[in-house]
Design an enzyme around this catalytic site. Structure first.
Site, short mmCIF file in Angstrom:
data_model
loop_
_atom_site.label_atom_id
_atom_site.label_comp_id
_atom_site.label_asym_id
_atom_site.label_seq_id
_atom_site.Cartn_x
_atom_site.Cartn_y
_atom_site.Cartn_z
N SER A 136 0.86 -1.19 0.00
CA SER A 136 0.00 0.00 0.00
C SER A 136 0.89 1.24 0.00
O SER A 136 1.75 1.38 0.87
CB SER A 136 -0.89 -0.03 1.25
OG SER A 136 -1.67 1.13 1.33
N LYS A 162 -1.31 -1.01 -4.28
CA LYS A 162 -2.46 -0.19 -3.88
C LYS A 162 -1.97 1.23 -3.72
O LYS A 162 -0.94 1.47 -3.09
CB LYS A 162 -3.02 -0.74 -2.57
CG LYS A 162 -3.85 0.20 -1.73
CD LYS A 162 -4.63 -0.60 -0.70
CE LYS A 162 -4.83 0.13 0.60
NZ LYS A 162 -5.52 -0.71 1.61
N LYS A 164 -3.10 5.16 -2.53
CA LYS A 164 -4.11 5.95 -1.84
C LYS A 164 -4.51 7.11 -2.74
O LYS A 164 -3.66 7.69 -3.43
CB LYS A 164 -3.51 6.51 -0.54
CG LYS A 164 -3.16 5.43 0.49
CD LYS A 164 -4.41 4.84 1.10
CE LYS A 164 -4.09 4.01 2.33
NZ LYS A 164 -5.32 3.44 2.92
N ASP A 189 -7.33 3.21 -2.97
CA ASP A 189 -8.04 3.27 -1.68
C ASP A 189 -8.30 4.73 -1.33
O ASP A 189 -7.37 5.52 -1.17
CB ASP A 189 -7.20 2.61 -0.58
CG ASP A 189 -7.92 2.53 0.76
OD1 ASP A 189 -9.07 3.00 0.86
OD2 ASP A 189 -7.32 1.98 1.72
N GLU A 214 -11.27 0.86 -3.18
CA GLU A 214 -11.55 0.55 -1.78
C GLU A 214 -12.18 1.77 -1.11
O GLU A 214 -11.67 2.89 -1.22
CB GLU A 214 -10.22 0.18 -1.10
CG GLU A 214 -10.35 -0.30 0.33
CD GLU A 214 -8.98 -0.69 0.93
OE1 GLU A 214 -8.02 -0.89 0.16
OE2 GLU A 214 -8.90 -0.79 2.15
N GLY A 291 -4.29 -3.96 6.13
CA GLY A 291 -3.24 -3.66 7.09
C GLY A 291 -3.52 -2.35 7.81
O GLY A 291 -4.27 -1.50 7.32
O1 OSB Z 1 -7.35 1.97 4.73
O2 OSB Z 1 -6.18 0.25 4.49
C1 OSB Z 1 -6.31 1.37 4.97
C2 OSB Z 1 -3.10 2.46 6.73
C3 OSB Z 1 -3.63 3.15 7.80
C4 OSB Z 1 -4.99 3.26 7.92
C5 OSB Z 1 -5.84 2.69 6.98
C6 OSB Z 1 -5.32 1.99 5.90
C7 OSB Z 1 -3.92 1.91 5.78
C8 OSB Z 1 -3.26 1.25 4.66
C9 OSB Z 1 -1.89 0.72 4.90
O3 OSB Z 1 -3.71 1.19 3.54
C10 OSB Z 1 -1.91 -0.73 5.08
C11 OSB Z 1 -0.58 -1.24 5.57
O4 OSB Z 1 0.38 -1.22 4.79
O5 OSB Z 1 -0.52 -1.68 6.73
MG MG Z 2 -8.53 0.89 3.37
#
Ligand code: OSB
Ligand code: MG
Length: 370
Positions: A136, A162, A164, A189, A214, A291
């Site tokens: 991510s 992924k 953001k 996401d 997402e 995560g």
């Molecule tokens: O929405 O999945 C999420 C991190 C912090 C809060 C929400 C999210 C996330 C991530 C990172 O997308 C996931 C990771 O690498 O642990």
């Molecule tokens: Mg998410």
């Protein structure tokens, strides 16, 4: 099994790089580490995924500590617990506070598996020996910085990227990523950054062949997501909106999503996570494990859960080194060509490194009935 002592620790670990989502930027990670002891020398471990501020959901480290101290620990301390799957029922008269519940439930699952001398994955009924994972990538300052992060993720072999997104960092940015990488599996996401009024913009995402989008809309919504899903081809994956197997059932019945991100903390523990996995499996809905920037302890729980057979899409469980200079488990989580080999040792399958834990702990408290 019987828990004779619980120890809560407040840890703070610096991230190797800041991580930005539509709701805020993390430069470090504060969290509660839970240790439950059985009086025979065994400890079970889990972490709360609540953040220091109520950005992602309403919980925080302090609300979790209070819930654990005032309500959840007294419900399990010195009680005869037949099986860890009973713990969520013991908590069922306490509303919400899922991350707090999950933190102690997960530690009890680990202790149970250690008492049985089996891996946690096996205790959960998981059979996969290797799991595929993705990465991510947070919102970056510039597109070249994003492309460099993607390049690094691909070089490490992660099975999907992924990214953001948020208003102002969406269609144009994804177009540049797609132009540079026409064939890689990508998803976006939004962490609830859009509303139905943004539907024309969200429709434009269909041209990029994303694996999914997402949580585009509000964090508790399943109604508007159903309207949106009927209007776009890109599969919607729900994260923030699903807190229980009942939420998952309702979302699937409304057509609010085609994929579910299961986060153990968000749904109140491993037992509930397994119920959502089962429901989705019956309905041919793929799931993957989300995560929350976990330390190695939470990462180990995610790995164990992902061994269940309907986790057919790569999750967010990247390598320890993607987040931490030094993790609190031995060995740390490593990823080879986008694959994690599931540990075979008892419980979470990694040793907790007490020296590292001490280094990152700012305060701790022991709970016993003596
Ligand atoms: O929405 O999945 C999420 C991190 C912090 C809060 C929400 C999210 C996330 C991530 C990172 O997308 C996931 C990771 O690498 O642990
Ligand atoms: Mg998410």
């Amino acid at each position: 099994m019987k828990i004779t002592e619980v120890r809560l620790r407040h840890l703070n670990m610096d991230l190797v790089a800041p991580f930005t989502t539509s709701f805020g930027t993390f430069v470090d990670k504060e969290f509660i580490l839970v240790e439950v002891k059985n009086g025979e020398g065994l400890s079970g471990w889990a972490e709360s995924v609540a953040f220091s501020a109520p950005w992602y959901n309403e919980e925080t480290i302090k609300t979790n500590w209070t819930m654990l101290e005032d309500f959840l620990i007294p419900l399990v301390l010195d009680k005869e617990i037949e099986h860890p799957r009973d713990v969520s029922d013991m908590f069922s008269h306490i509303r919400k506070n899922n991350m707090a519940k999950s933190a102690i439930e997960g530690a009890i699952w680990d202790l149970y598996a250690k008492e049985k001398n089996i891996p946690l994955s096996m205790a959960l009924g998981g059979e996969l020996e290797k799991i595929d994972v993705g990465i991510s990538i947070g919102i970056q300052k510039t597109v070249p910085e994003l492309l460099a992060k993607i390049e690094a993720g691909l070089k490490d072999g992660y099975k999907r990227i992924k990214m953001k997104i948020q208003p102002g960092w969406d269609v144009d940015v994804i177009r540049e990523v797609r132009n540079r990488y026409p064939d890689i599996p990508i998803m976006a996401d939004a962490n609830s950054a859009y509303r139905l009024k943004d539907i024309e913009l969200l429709k434009q995402l269909d041209q990029f062949d994303l694996m999914m989008i997402e949580q585009p809309l509000s964090s508790d919504d399943i109604v508007d997501h159903a309207t949106l899903q009927a209007e776009i081809k890109t599969p919607i994956c729900l994260d923030e909106s699903v807190h229980s197997v009942e939420d998952a059932r309702k979302a699937l019945e409304l057509g609010s999503c085609k994929i579910i991100n299961i986060k153990i903390g968000r749904v109140g523990g491993l037992t509930e996570a397994m119920k959502i996995h089962e429901l989705c499996k019956e309905r041919n809905v793929p799931v993957w494990c989300g995560g929350m920037l976990e330390s190695g302890v939470g990462r180990a729980h995610n790995i164990a859960l992902t061994t269940l057979d309907n986790f057919t899409m790569p999750g967010d469980t990247a390598a320890s080194a993607n987040y931490w200079h030094q993790d609190i488990i031995q060995p740390e989580v490593t990823v080879n060509d986008g694959v994690i080999t599931v540990p075979k040792a008892a419980g979470i399958g990694y040793e907790v490194d007490y020296a590292a834990v001490d280094e990152f702990t700012s305060y701790s408290k022991r709970y016993t009935n003596k």
